[in-house]
Design a protein around this motif. Sequence first.
Motif, mmCIF file in Angstrom:
data_model
loop_
_atom_site.group_PDB
_atom_site.id
_atom_site.type_symbol
_atom_site.label_atom_id
_atom_site.label_comp_id
_atom_site.label_asym_id
_atom_site.label_seq_id
_atom_site.Cartn_x
_atom_site.Cartn_y
_atom_site.Cartn_z
ATOM 1 N N ARG A 1 0.828 -1.200 0.000
ATOM 2 C CA ARG A 1 0.000 0.000 0.000
ATOM 3 C C ARG A 1 0.869 1.259 0.000
ATOM 4 N NH1 ARG A 1 -5.203 0.128 2.847
ATOM 5 N NH2 ARG A 1 -5.385 -1.822 1.741
ATOM 6 N N ILE A 2 1.936 1.255 0.802
ATOM 7 C CA ILE A 2 2.863 2.401 0.822
ATOM 8 C C ILE A 2 3.462 2.615 -0.563
ATOM 9 C CG2 ILE A 2 5.113 3.186 1.688
ATOM 10 C CD1 ILE A 2 4.355 1.775 4.373
ATOM 11 N N MET A 3 3.927 1.552 -1.186
ATOM 12 C CA MET A 3 4.542 1.685 -2.520
ATOM 13 C C MET A 3 3.513 2.158 -3.534
ATOM 14 S SD MET A 3 7.660 1.307 -2.045
ATOM 15 C CE MET A 3 8.186 1.400 -3.743
ATOM 16 N N HIS A 4 2.273 1.709 -3.420
ATOM 17 C CA HIS A 4 1.214 2.160 -4.321
ATOM 18 C C HIS A 4 1.044 3.678 -4.221
ATOM 19 C CE1 HIS A 4 -2.614 2.442 -6.405
ATOM 20 N NE2 HIS A 4 -3.093 3.080 -5.354
ATOM 21 N N HIS A 5 0.998 4.195 -3.004
ATOM 22 C CA HIS A 5 0.835 5.639 -2.817
ATOM 23 C C HIS A 5 2.043 6.412 -3.332
ATOM 24 C CE1 HIS A 5 -2.980 5.411 -0.790
ATOM 25 N NE2 HIS A 5 -2.498 4.599 0.121
ATOM 26 N N LEU A 6 3.235 5.850 -3.173
ATOM 27 C CA LEU A 6 4.442 6.532 -3.647
ATOM 28 C C LEU A 6 4.548 6.511 -5.173
ATOM 29 C CD1 LEU A 6 7.101 5.387 -1.040
ATOM 30 C CD2 LEU A 6 6.086 7.656 -1.299
ATOM 31 N N GLU A 7 3.955 5.525 -5.811
ATOM 32 C CA GLU A 7 4.034 5.386 -7.267
ATOM 33 C C GLU A 7 2.928 6.146 -7.986
ATOM 34 O OE1 GLU A 7 6.446 3.844 -8.900
ATOM 35 O OE2 GLU A 7 7.423 3.194 -7.066
ATOM 36 N N ARG A 8 2.026 6.819 -7.271
ATOM 37 C CA ARG A 8 0.867 7.455 -7.904
ATOM 38 C C ARG A 8 1.238 8.634 -8.785
ATOM 39 N NH1 ARG A 8 -3.905 7.965 -3.749
ATOM 40 N NH2 ARG A 8 -4.991 8.504 -5.642
ATOM 41 N N THR A 9 2.414 9.205 -8.623
ATOM 42 C CA THR A 9 2.842 10.297 -9.481
ATOM 43 C C THR A 9 3.478 9.681 -10.721
ATOM 44 O OG1 THR A 9 3.294 11.580 -7.503
ATOM 45 C CG2 THR A 9 4.207 12.412 -9.559
ATOM 46 N N PRO A 10 2.832 9.774 -11.884
ATOM 47 C CA PRO A 10 3.310 9.059 -13.064
ATOM 48 C C PRO A 10 4.722 9.411 -13.508
ATOM 49 C CG PRO A 10 1.145 10.035 -13.467
ATOM 50 C CD PRO A 10 1.619 10.512 -12.137
ATOM 51 N N ASP A 11 5.104 10.680 -13.424
ATOM 52 C CA ASP A 11 6.427 11.050 -13.920
ATOM 53 C C ASP A 11 7.511 10.980 -12.856
ATOM 54 O OD1 ASP A 11 5.753 13.174 -12.351
ATOM 55 O OD2 ASP A 11 6.044 14.706 -13.886
ATOM 56 N N GLY A 12 7.179 10.593 -11.629
ATOM 57 C CA GLY A 12 8.161 10.457 -10.573
ATOM 58 C C GLY A 12 8.695 11.769 -10.040
ATOM 59 N N HIS B 1 9.860 -4.393 -4.510
ATOM 60 C CA HIS B 1 10.831 -3.366 -4.889
ATOM 61 C C HIS B 1 10.682 -3.044 -6.375
ATOM 62 C CE1 HIS B 1 14.438 -1.000 -5.022
ATOM 63 N NE2 HIS B 1 14.548 -1.129 -3.712
ATOM 64 N N PRO B 2 10.587 -1.742 -6.711
ATOM 65 C CA PRO B 2 10.378 -1.378 -8.117
ATOM 66 C C PRO B 2 11.613 -1.547 -8.992
ATOM 67 C CG PRO B 2 10.555 0.598 -6.774
ATOM 68 C CD PRO B 2 10.549 -0.582 -5.831
ATOM 69 N N GLU B 3 12.788 -1.704 -8.396
ATOM 70 C CA GLU B 3 14.009 -1.877 -9.183
ATOM 71 C C GLU B 3 14.337 -3.357 -9.320
ATOM 72 O OE1 GLU B 3 16.333 2.216 -7.908
ATOM 73 O OE2 GLU B 3 16.747 0.390 -6.775
ATOM 74 N N ASP B 4 14.966 -3.719 -10.444
ATOM 75 C CA ASP B 4 15.360 -5.111 -10.607
ATOM 76 C C ASP B 4 16.621 -5.396 -9.783
ATOM 77 O OD1 ASP B 4 17.486 -4.024 -12.062
ATOM 78 O OD2 ASP B 4 16.790 -4.774 -13.983
ATOM 79 N N THR B 5 17.005 -6.657 -9.743
ATOM 80 C CA THR B 5 18.133 -7.079 -8.913
ATOM 81 C C THR B 5 19.421 -6.356 -9.283
ATOM 82 O OG1 THR B 5 17.121 -9.260 -8.664
ATOM 83 C CG2 THR B 5 19.455 -9.084 -8.127
ATOM 84 N N GLU B 6 19.701 -6.245 -10.582
ATOM 85 C CA GLU B 6 20.939 -5.596 -11.007
ATOM 86 C C GLU B 6 20.991 -4.138 -10.548
ATOM 87 O OE1 GLU B 6 19.188 -7.624 -12.999
ATOM 88 O OE2 GLU B 6 20.634 -9.228 -13.405
ATOM 89 N N ALA B 7 19.876 -3.427 -10.611
ATOM 90 C CA ALA B 7 19.843 -2.029 -10.163
ATOM 91 C C ALA B 7 20.082 -1.945 -8.664
ATOM 92 C CB ALA B 7 18.509 -1.385 -10.523
ATOM 93 N N ARG B 8 19.539 -2.895 -7.903
ATOM 94 C CA ARG B 8 19.743 -2.881 -6.455
ATOM 95 C C ARG B 8 21.164 -3.269 -6.083
ATOM 96 N NH1 ARG B 8 16.618 -6.624 -4.480
ATOM 97 N NH2 ARG B 8 15.563 -7.218 -6.377
ATOM 98 N N ILE B 9 21.775 -4.165 -6.874
ATOM 99 C CA ILE B 9 23.190 -4.498 -6.659
ATOM 100 C C ILE B 9 24.039 -3.252 -6.908
ATOM 101 C CG2 ILE B 9 25.162 -5.793 -7.592
ATOM 102 C CD1 ILE B 9 23.135 -8.121 -8.070
ATOM 103 N N ASP B 10 23.749 -2.542 -7.990
ATOM 104 C CA ASP B 10 24.474 -1.295 -8.275
ATOM 105 C C ASP B 10 24.294 -0.294 -7.143
ATOM 106 O OD1 ASP B 10 25.375 -2.306 -10.683
ATOM 107 O OD2 ASP B 10 23.866 -1.250 -11.895
ATOM 108 N N ARG B 11 23.087 -0.189 -6.613
ATOM 109 C CA ARG B 11 22.808 0.732 -5.509
ATOM 110 C C ARG B 11 23.626 0.329 -4.270
ATOM 111 N NH1 ARG B 11 18.532 4.347 -4.355
ATOM 112 N NH2 ARG B 11 17.359 3.778 -6.216
ATOM 113 N N ALA B 12 23.722 -0.972 -4.007
ATOM 114 C CA ALA B 12 24.509 -1.459 -2.867
ATOM 115 C C ALA B 12 25.984 -1.113 -3.036
ATOM 116 C CB ALA B 12 24.336 -2.971 -2.714
ATOM 117 N N LEU B 13 26.513 -1.354 -4.226
ATOM 118 C CA LEU B 13 27.931 -1.061 -4.469
ATOM 119 C C LEU B 13 28.193 0.440 -4.379
ATOM 120 C CD1 LEU B 13 28.717 -3.576 -7.354
ATOM 121 C CD2 LEU B 13 29.096 -3.839 -4.887
#
Length: 194
Positions: free
Chosen positions: A59-70, A97-109
């Motif tokens: 539900r939290i992610m739904h509310h955060l994603e409501r702005t189409p252009d981010g 999580h809206p990001e795929d695994t590779e994006a989250r790995i990049d974020r971690a690094l």
Amino acid sequence: MSAPADHQAPPAAPSAEEAGRRVEEVLDRLTRNSDPETGAAAEELVRVLMDFYGAGLARIMHHLERTPDGTGPHAALRTALLGDPLVTSLLALHDLHPEDTEARIDRALYSVRGRHPAETAGFDPDTGTLRLRAADAGGCGCSGADGTGRQTVEAAVSSFAPEVSTVEWEAAPATDEPVLLQISSRPPAPATAS
């Protein structure tokens, strides 16, 4: 009574890996030391709580994603939440999580890059194996990931991408560039009395 400070650091929280391990230990203890019905009830309790928290996070992610252009008023909050290791691991655990695994790995690094630079050499989603190599630490000729550095990088990856089950380290590729030596001027010689 004083007003709460707006910019206090959040309390430390266990990693998803630590929490999962602790839940398994407690469930094992319950099933080992009690009748099977109690163990089954404990497992059901964990599932019910996971479903409940997962629905709340969805539900939290739904509310955060409501702005189409981010770019709406929640964009900064969304960015902050996705950059938080605990929130990221909870979202990944619940497959939200809206990001795929590779994006989250990049974020971690990226989160540890200043102290322990590492780069991805490959990820196999079927086995959960991530291959990493120490990145150049800025031309000083020193390795970017010693034992402590590797643990720090692996902990960040575990938080941001809990589906990574194994991290393998590769040797950094050989480079033709010579190692730079630090050369400084000689200290002045003490004056001699004449």
